[in-house]
Design a protein around this motif. Structure first.
Motif, PDB file in Angstrom:
ATOM      1  N   ALA A 174       2.019 -37.617  45.589  1.00 27.87           N
ATOM      2  CA  ALA A 174       2.189 -37.074  46.931  1.00 27.87           C
ATOM      3  C   ALA A 174       3.291 -37.825  47.676  1.00 27.87           C
ATOM      4  N   THR A 175       3.938 -37.119  48.587  1.00 30.30           N
ATOM      5  CA  THR A 175       4.935 -37.764  49.451  1.00 30.30           C
ATOM      6  C   THR A 175       4.318 -38.263  50.742  1.00 30.30           C
ATOM      7  N   GLU A 176       3.176 -37.680  51.123  1.00 28.31           N
ATOM      8  CA  GLU A 176       2.527 -38.086  52.375  1.00 28.31           C
ATOM      9  C   GLU A 176       1.073 -37.648  52.359  1.00 28.31           C
ATOM     10  N   VAL A 177       0.187 -38.547  52.827  1.00 30.05           N
ATOM     11  CA  VAL A 177      -1.227 -38.232  53.018  1.00 30.05           C
ATOM     12  C   VAL A 177      -1.516 -38.458  54.494  1.00 30.05           C
ATOM     13  N   THR A 182      -5.136 -33.382  54.281  1.00 30.84           N
ATOM     14  CA  THR A 182      -3.856 -32.688  54.131  1.00 30.84           C
ATOM     15  C   THR A 182      -2.893 -33.608  53.390  1.00 30.84           C
ATOM     16  N   LEU A 183      -2.364 -33.123  52.282  1.00 33.10           N
ATOM     17  CA  LEU A 183      -1.444 -33.906  51.475  1.00 33.10           C
ATOM     18  C   LEU A 183      -0.166 -33.104  51.281  1.00 33.10           C
ATOM     19  N   ARG A 184       0.951 -33.805  51.289  1.00 35.19           N
ATOM     20  CA  ARG A 184       2.244 -33.149  51.093  1.00 35.19           C
ATOM     21  C   ARG A 184       2.874 -33.637  49.793  1.00 35.19           C
ATOM     22  N   ILE A 215      -9.556 -27.065  46.947  1.00 34.22           N
ATOM     23  CA  ILE A 215      -8.364 -26.827  47.765  1.00 34.22           C
ATOM     24  C   ILE A 215      -8.570 -25.590  48.633  1.00 34.22           C
ATOM     25  N   LYS A 216      -8.311 -25.749  49.919  1.00 36.55           N
ATOM     26  CA  LYS A 216      -8.467 -24.649  50.875  1.00 36.55           C
ATOM     27  C   LYS A 216      -7.206 -23.812  50.980  1.00 36.55           C
ATOM     28  N   ALA A 217      -6.047 -24.448  51.009  1.00 44.95           N
ATOM     29  CA  ALA A 217      -4.790 -23.712  51.170  1.00 44.95           C
ATOM     30  C   ALA A 217      -3.655 -24.457  50.488  1.00 44.95           C
ATOM     31  N   ASP A 218      -2.690 -23.688  50.000  1.00 38.84           N
ATOM     32  CA  ASP A 218      -1.493 -24.203  49.329  1.00 38.84           C
ATOM     33  C   ASP A 218      -0.294 -23.510  49.974  1.00 38.84           C
ATOM     34  N   GLU A 226       2.404 -28.211  50.886  1.00 45.90           N
ATOM     35  CA  GLU A 226       1.333 -28.812  51.674  1.00 45.90           C
ATOM     36  C   GLU A 226       0.010 -28.295  51.136  1.00 45.90           C
ATOM     37  N   ILE A 227      -0.848 -29.221  50.728  1.00 41.90           N
ATOM     38  CA  ILE A 227      -2.160 -28.885  50.201  1.00 41.90           C
ATOM     39  C   ILE A 227      -3.216 -29.289  51.223  1.00 41.90           C
ATOM     40  N   GLU A 228      -4.001 -28.316  51.669  1.00 45.97           N
ATOM     41  CA  GLU A 228      -5.085 -28.579  52.604  1.00 45.97           C
ATOM     42  C   GLU A 228      -6.406 -28.504  51.857  1.00 45.97           C
ATOM     43  N   LEU A 229      -7.270 -29.506  52.039  1.00 47.05           N
ATOM     44  CA  LEU A 229      -8.542 -29.581  51.340  1.00 47.05           C
ATOM     45  C   LEU A 229      -9.683 -29.047  52.207  1.00 47.05           C
ATOM     46  N   TRP A 230     -10.719 -28.565  51.556  1.00 49.55           N
ATOM     47  CA  TRP A 230     -11.875 -28.069  52.303  1.00 49.55           C
ATOM     48  C   TRP A 230     -12.611 -29.214  52.992  1.00 49.55           C
ATOM     49  N   THR A 231     -12.695 -30.359  52.352  1.00 48.28           N
ATOM     50  CA  THR A 231     -13.312 -31.544  52.945  1.00 48.28           C
ATOM     51  C   THR A 231     -12.392 -32.734  52.709  1.00 48.28           C
ATOM     52  N   PRO A 232     -12.342 -33.693  53.633  1.00 51.89           N
ATOM     53  CA  PRO A 232     -11.465 -34.857  53.448  1.00 51.89           C
ATOM     54  C   PRO A 232     -11.877 -35.676  52.229  1.00 51.89           C
TER      55      PRO A 232
END
Length: 294
Positions: A174-177, A182-184, A215-218, A226-232
């Motif tokens: 990842a480039t950013e957490v 949310t991870l990029r 994973i909730k959204a890509d 950007e990857i958004e998770l359902w739970t942290p």
């Protein structure tokens, strides 16, 4: 003389030297041993540590198909059971086996419980874990629901998709957490936007290694993904951690064919009439038919 017979003879002697021992096997394969004796024990290739403060309440067991249950309590210890590992869910569903052991002769022992760890709570430097017997799975409803979406788990039984094929999994740094949910990532060439939506992210290295989150959204941000998770994530992955991204499936018939070429194993019923059709009044026109959509 068998283990059981030797222990039985020892118990009938009147002067016993027995204790309890527990072996916990986490889902990541780590095996940990504990005992309420004041010295370490070793048998079966496992060392059962005495400095953990782990103990168990009376075991409730019944005949037939009733659910066995017990409870383990102990002190949180960074070298044994840490609060961070419990918070991260590393012991959720772990297998646990308990023995009654003659500590003077560990080969004399009897298994008294086998099951999994259920709910775990912690407070004031201690933890309490629910132990679920093997018959616990009999409480789970079993059956098939007739509906349009697929009922199989991607890559699991009934699905037949091999996730080890190229294009279904990608390991990347990842480039950013931002906030653990949310991870990029850099641009993922060859993977369309949304490819990993409904999939799974697994941390492969760092302090959070082994954690898996759906994973909730890509999303494609133009500069990367950007990857958004359902739970942290339950623990911070730290800098430089690597992640495994797994393709997602939205359970639709069209997705099964276009994305996975797996229509023959589709476990849903895409042509089943919907609720609107089931409640409509009879008509002579063909508009209310439930015929095939293909």
């Amino acid at each position: 003389m068998s283990f059981d017979a030797a222990l039985s003879a020892h118990l009938q002697s009147g002067a016993t030297t027995t204790c309890h021992a527990w072996a916990i096997t986490r889902r990541d394969g780590l095996v940990m041993g504990f005992t309420d004796h004041d010295r370490d024990l070793s048998f079966g290739g496992v060392t059962f540590r005495a400095d953990t403060g782990l103990s168990a309440s009376a075991l409730q067991q019944g005949t037939g198909l009733s659910v066995d249950n017990s409870e383990a309590i102990g002190a949180l210890n960074d070298t044994a059971l840490s609060e961070e590992d419990i918070e991260a869910g590393r012991f959720d569903g772990a297998e646990i086996v308990a023995w009654l052991v003659n500590w003077a002769a560990p080969e004399e022992r009897q298994q008294v419980f086998r099951g999994t760890i259920g709910e775990m709570t912690r407070a004031a430097g201690a933890f309490r874990a629910e132990l679920r017997g093997l018959s616990e799975v009999l409480n789970q409803p079993i059956g098939r629901v007739y509906r349009k979406p697929c009922g199989a788990v991607l890559g699991g039984a009934g699905c037949a998709v091999d996730l080890d094929q190229p294009g279904y999994r990608l390991e990347v740094e990842a480039t950013e957490v931002t906030d653990l949910s949310t991870l990029r990532f850099p641009p993922l060439a060859g993977y369309a936007e949304g490819w990993f939506t409904h999939g799974r992210l697994e941390v492969r290295s760092g302090p959070a290694a082994g954690l898996m989150v759906p994973i909730k959204a890509d999303r494609d941000t133009g500069e990367g993904r950007e990857i958004e998770l359902w739970t942290p994530l339950a623990a911070s992955p730290g800098d430089g951690a690597r992640y495994l991204l797994e393709a997602g499936c939205d359970k639709r018939f069209d997705t099964c064919g276009a994305k996975f070429d797996n229509i023959l194993n589709y476990q849903g019923f895409p042509d089943i009439p919907g609720e609107d059709w089931l409640t409509v009044h009879p008509a002579r026109s063909g508009g209310s038919g439930g015929g095939s959509r293909r």
